[in-house]
Design a protein around this motif. Structure first.
Motif, short mmCIF file in Angstrom:
data_model
loop_
_atom_site.label_atom_id
_atom_site.label_comp_id
_atom_site.label_asym_id
_atom_site.label_seq_id
_atom_site.Cartn_x
_atom_site.Cartn_y
_atom_site.Cartn_z
N ILE A 27 0.85 -1.18 0.00
CA ILE A 27 0.00 0.00 0.00
C ILE A 27 0.89 1.23 0.00
O ILE A 27 1.95 1.24 0.65
N VAL A 28 0.51 2.24 -0.77
CA VAL A 28 1.27 3.49 -0.81
C VAL A 28 0.90 4.30 0.44
O VAL A 28 -0.25 4.67 0.62
N THR A 29 1.89 4.53 1.30
CA THR A 29 1.62 5.22 2.57
C THR A 29 2.05 6.68 2.58
O THR A 29 1.63 7.44 3.45
N LYS A 30 2.89 7.08 1.61
CA LYS A 30 3.36 8.47 1.59
C LYS A 30 3.80 8.84 0.19
O LYS A 30 4.34 8.01 -0.54
N ILE A 32 6.23 11.61 -1.83
CA ILE A 32 7.32 12.56 -1.64
C ILE A 32 7.30 13.52 -2.81
O ILE A 32 7.34 13.12 -3.98
N ARG A 33 7.24 14.81 -2.47
CA ARG A 33 7.12 15.86 -3.49
C ARG A 33 8.37 16.73 -3.52
O ARG A 33 9.05 16.86 -2.51
N ASP A 34 8.61 17.33 -4.68
CA ASP A 34 9.74 18.25 -4.78
C ASP A 34 9.30 19.65 -4.36
O ASP A 34 8.16 19.85 -3.92
N GLU A 35 10.18 20.63 -4.53
CA GLU A 35 9.87 22.00 -4.10
C GLU A 35 8.76 22.65 -4.90
O GLU A 35 8.16 23.63 -4.48
N GLU A 41 8.47 10.62 -5.75
CA GLU A 41 8.64 9.26 -5.23
C GLU A 41 7.47 8.91 -4.33
O GLU A 41 6.69 9.77 -3.92
N CYS A 42 7.39 7.62 -4.00
CA CYS A 42 6.36 7.16 -3.07
C CYS A 42 6.97 6.14 -2.12
O CYS A 42 8.00 5.55 -2.40
N ILE A 43 6.31 5.98 -0.99
CA ILE A 43 6.70 4.97 -0.01
C ILE A 43 5.68 3.85 -0.09
O ILE A 43 4.48 4.07 0.09
N HIS A 51 7.34 -3.55 6.26
CA HIS A 51 8.58 -3.00 5.72
C HIS A 51 8.24 -1.94 4.68
O HIS A 51 7.29 -2.10 3.92
N GLN A 52 9.04 -0.87 4.67
CA GLN A 52 8.77 0.22 3.75
C GLN A 52 9.88 0.35 2.71
O GLN A 52 11.05 0.14 3.01
#
Length: 71
Positions: A27-30, A32-35, A41-43, A51-52
């Motif tokens: 499952i995608v939990t987070k 990640i975005r740039d400025e 990216e994703c977690i 495990h992530q």
């Protein structure tokens, strides 16, 4: 290849086509975005053991490695 909207990935479910250590469902939990607030990216979290893994969201478009949903 899947057409994926990266802004809608949060909490989406994925199945690995080549499970490692019994980690098949994720499952995608987070996100990640740039400025510029663009998803880069994703977690992914393994359902079985929590495990992530961090990977570029574009990796999920590969049908050789990922299936959308839990299969």
């Amino acid at each position: 290849m899947h057409q994926i909207n990266p802004n809608k990935l949060l909490l989406s479910k994925w199945t690995s086509t080549s499970p490692q250590q019994k980690e098949k469902h994720f499952i995608v939990t987070k996100l990640i975005r740039d400025e510029e607030n663009i998803v880069v990216e994703c977690i992914l979290e393994a359902v079985i053991n929590k495990h992530q893994y961090q990977l570029p969201w574009q990796a999920l478009t590969s049908t050789e490695n990922w299936l959308q949903g839990w299969k």
